[in-house]
Design an enzyme around this catalytic site. Structure first.
Site, PDB file in Angstrom:
ATOM      1  N   ASP A 191      19.547 -23.275 -55.397  1.00 50.44           N
ATOM      2  CA  ASP A 191      18.886 -22.290 -54.534  1.00 50.44           C
ATOM      3  C   ASP A 191      19.485 -22.284 -53.129  1.00 50.44           C
ATOM      4  O   ASP A 191      18.772 -22.193 -52.143  1.00 50.44           O
ATOM      5  CB  ASP A 191      17.366 -22.522 -54.460  1.00 50.44           C
ATOM      6  CG  ASP A 191      16.651 -21.377 -53.755  1.00 50.44           C
ATOM      7  OD1 ASP A 191      17.077 -20.220 -53.922  1.00 50.44           O
ATOM      8  OD2 ASP A 191      15.680 -21.643 -53.027  1.00 50.44           O
ATOM      9  N   TRP A 203      12.214 -24.640 -37.695  1.00 49.93           N
ATOM     10  CA  TRP A 203      12.070 -23.407 -38.488  1.00 49.93           C
ATOM     11  C   TRP A 203      12.105 -22.160 -37.603  1.00 49.93           C
ATOM     12  O   TRP A 203      11.826 -21.065 -38.037  1.00 49.93           O
ATOM     13  CB  TRP A 203      10.784 -23.469 -39.328  1.00 49.93           C
ATOM     14  CG  TRP A 203      10.870 -22.666 -40.583  1.00 49.93           C
ATOM     15  CD1 TRP A 203      10.270 -21.453 -40.832  1.00 49.93           C
ATOM     16  CD2 TRP A 203      11.606 -22.990 -41.771  1.00 49.93           C
ATOM     17  NE1 TRP A 203      10.596 -21.020 -42.107  1.00 49.93           N
ATOM     18  CE2 TRP A 203      11.403 -21.944 -42.704  1.00 49.93           C
ATOM     19  CE3 TRP A 203      12.417 -24.077 -42.148  1.00 49.93           C
ATOM     20  CZ2 TRP A 203      11.990 -21.944 -43.977  1.00 49.93           C
ATOM     21  CZ3 TRP A 203      12.990 -24.079 -43.409  1.00 49.93           C
ATOM     22  CH2 TRP A 203      12.766 -23.024 -44.303  1.00 49.93           C
TER      23      TRP A 203
HETATM   24 CA    CA Z   1      16.114 -18.372 -52.968  1.00 55.19          CA
END
Ligand code: CA
Ligand code: CA
Length: 587
Positions: A321, A494
């Protein structure tokens, strides 16, 4: 007497017009192209179409920043306090900012007073993978344009917040959504789509920004046709690099992912949109031998036709991913007496890449995190040299056919860097990269595509790699690949970075702080706690002779939802939803 009152009425009307003119964004293509140097407004995502997030303003600098203080804070209100990943825009005394659950606010930049709010009415069945976030609006003429969690583009009247046009980009019931800020290039509204965890097909589309009429569509999985609309007719605009199935087995390209969920940047020098693509679907790589174009890639797209000019795939045959969506930032540098037209990106997979932005050629690449297990390095063309020990095992090779071997892969799938944009300083010629050090246990499982259902074929647990910190803000030299300084943060970073000619770098932390650093040395120069975690990107602009800085606060995003053991470590952090605005005292 009558005549007098008549002329009074005219005067009052003129006054009313100029007041309303204040809250009427009138943003031109030139305003967007010039955004970086015009310091009195912020009319593009990335503080300029190249996405450098660099401002020439220097009133707030390493000497004065200690005196910076908040002047107002605006609450998004309601019960919708989830992750706030927006970058505000500022034009003519009005801030346009988005919030969780597809909301938009217009706020008076002097007072923090609300001018209007738009609240998208969302259906029950929306399927955002990674929190109900939104990353901001685009401005064009008198319109405020943004994407919604049910995969629509909505254009609002900048003055009133009323809908001017609305288009469905894709079907939310198939797993599509929109969270990125759209961008406007030469009157065209450019958008991507989210949904890579649901076996959607990624695409980039252009709409007439004024009317919402579709102009072209460019799917990002090899084999799918692109189209352009000419005189109301749909015309094929080329397959752009392959027949169905060339880099995909069987029919898997039909649900191949490659979501364009983060939007992109625009480089006027080469007239190219730079847009990244997410993971191939499903995550289980044993089901789809091949490179799986154009997943986990950066694409250069012609904004006039949607044609792919070149692609650079950071993770061919991705099995972790490692979405390739992270921003590709254009910059020039001098080498051997020549100007190199480069672009840089820091990928989820842990490598940072410097490319020739005129043709996509690999110039150099280097790790920007402390540990990478899945690859031993990059070859001469920038292709990863895999370490097969760290590809999650094939479930059909296992004892019961239900679970492949578990591997410890680093970085974790949330990436050495995720969506949070880095910044490039024209002053220091360094990139400021918000990064994270984390690992994952990952394994594969059998799966099959089902419309509107998660399509992973994988299980995972994210883990910190050490006790002291996960987040690291890094200053990286794109010419040498060297890290010049680092700042470690306990929680994962983030939020995006901002750098200024005041020799400063700003970033927010999940602990709630807006922090300012000396851009050359990394020395901490400023911190202020906004009351909830910051996962948005700061901006700066000038108004009435003073420099302002704004940032959105509100903890959330993918980490609390997907972070495994890391999520446990940060579960004490509180939610929120507000914009904070700062400046220096007048004296
Ligand atoms: Ca993804
Ligand atoms: Ca500007």
């Amino acid at each position: 007497m009558k005549k007098f009152s008549g002329s009074f009425a005219v005067t009052a009307l003129v006054a009313a017009m100029s007041v309303s003119g204040l809250s009427q964004a009138n943003v031109t293509d030139k305003d967007i192209l010039d955004d970086q140097k015009t310091v009195e407004d912020v009319v593009s995502n990335g503080m300029g179409p190249r996405g450098q997030r660099y401002s020439p303003l220097d009133m707030i600098n390493t000497a004065t920043v200690k005196d910076m203080r908040p002047v107002w804070s605006f609450s998004f209100g309601g019960e919708k306090q989830r992750g706030q990943e927006s970058q505000p825009m500022v034009k003519d005394g009005v801030m346009y900012v988005t919030a969780s659950y597809s909301r938009v606010f217009a706020v008076d930049t002097k007072t923090g007073d609300e001018l209007w709010e738009y609240n998208a009415r969302l259906p029950d069945g929306i399927m955002p993978c990674c929190d109900v976030i939104n990353r901001g609006v685009a401005l064009y003429e008198d319109l405020v344009i943004f994407g919604t969690l049910d995969a629509k583009i909505v254009a609002l009247d900048a003055k009133t917040g009323k809908v001017k046009w609305k288009k469905t980009v894709a079907d939310y019931k198939e797993g599509y959504s929109i969270t990125a800020a759209p961008m406007v290039v030469d009157g065209k509204l450019i958008t991507g789509v989210s949904g890579g965890e649901f076996g959607i097909v990624g695409k980039v589309e252009a709409y007439d920004a004024k009317t919402g009429k579709i102009l072209w569509t460019r799917p990002t999985v090899e084999g799918h046709m692109g189209y352009i609309w000419k005189d109301g007719k749909k015309v094929e605009n080329g397959i752009s690099g392959g027949q169905p199935g060339q880099t995909w087995p069987g029919d898997l390209w039909k649900s191949g992912g490659a979501a364009t969920w983060l939007g992109g940047t625009y480089d006027p020098d080469t007239n190219s949109l730079f847009i990244g693509t997410g993971n191939p679907a499903p995550w289980n790589s044993h089901m789809r031998p091949g490179d799986n174009l154009f997943s986990s890639s950066r694409l250069a797209i012609d904004p006039d036709t949607g044609k792919i000019k070149w692609h650079f795939q950071t993770t061919p045959h991705d099995g972790w991913d490692y979405d390739g969506v992270n921003e590709l930032i254009s910059f020039d540098y001098q080498e051997g007496g020549k100007t190199v037209k480069a672009a840089a990106t820091a990928d989820r997979n842990g490598f940072m890449y410097v490319l020739n932005r005129t043709n996509g050629d690999f110039i150099r690449g280097f790790p920007f995190v402390d540990e990478i297990t899945w690859a031993k390095g990059l070859d001469k063309k920038g292709r990863p040299i895999y370490n097969d020990t760290f590809r999650p095992g094939n479930p059909s090779a296992g004892e019961d056919g239900n679970k492949g071997s578990v591997v410890r892969a680093v970085p974790a799938f949330l990436g050495g860097k995720n969506w949070m944009p880095m910044a490039y300083s024209q002053q220091t010629e360094l990139f400021y990269v918000p990064s994270n050090e984390w690992a994952m246990d990952i394994w594969n499982e059998p799966t099959a595509y089902k419309k509107g259902a998660a399509y992973l074929g994988a299980g995972f647990t994210i883990k910190p790699t050490n006790e002291e910190h996960i987040g690291v803000l890094r200053a990286m030299d794109p010419k040498t690949g060297k890290e010049v300084w680092r700042y470690k943060n306990y929680s994962p970073l983030w939020g995006g970075a901002l750098t200024t000619a005041g020799n400063l770098v700003f970033i927010g932390t999940p602990e709630g702080y807006l922090k300012g650093f000396d851009a050359k040395t990394g020395e901490l120069k400023y911190e202020f706690n906004t009351g909830s975690g910051i996962v948005g990107s700061p901006i700066t602009w000038k108004q009435d002779g003073e420099q302002f800085i704004s940032v959105v606060s509100g903890w959330g995003g993918a980490v609390p939802l997907w972070g495994g053991e890391v999520a446990k470590r940060v579960k004490h952090l509180n939610q929120g939803g507000s914009v904070w605005t700062f400046k220096l005292p007048k004296s």
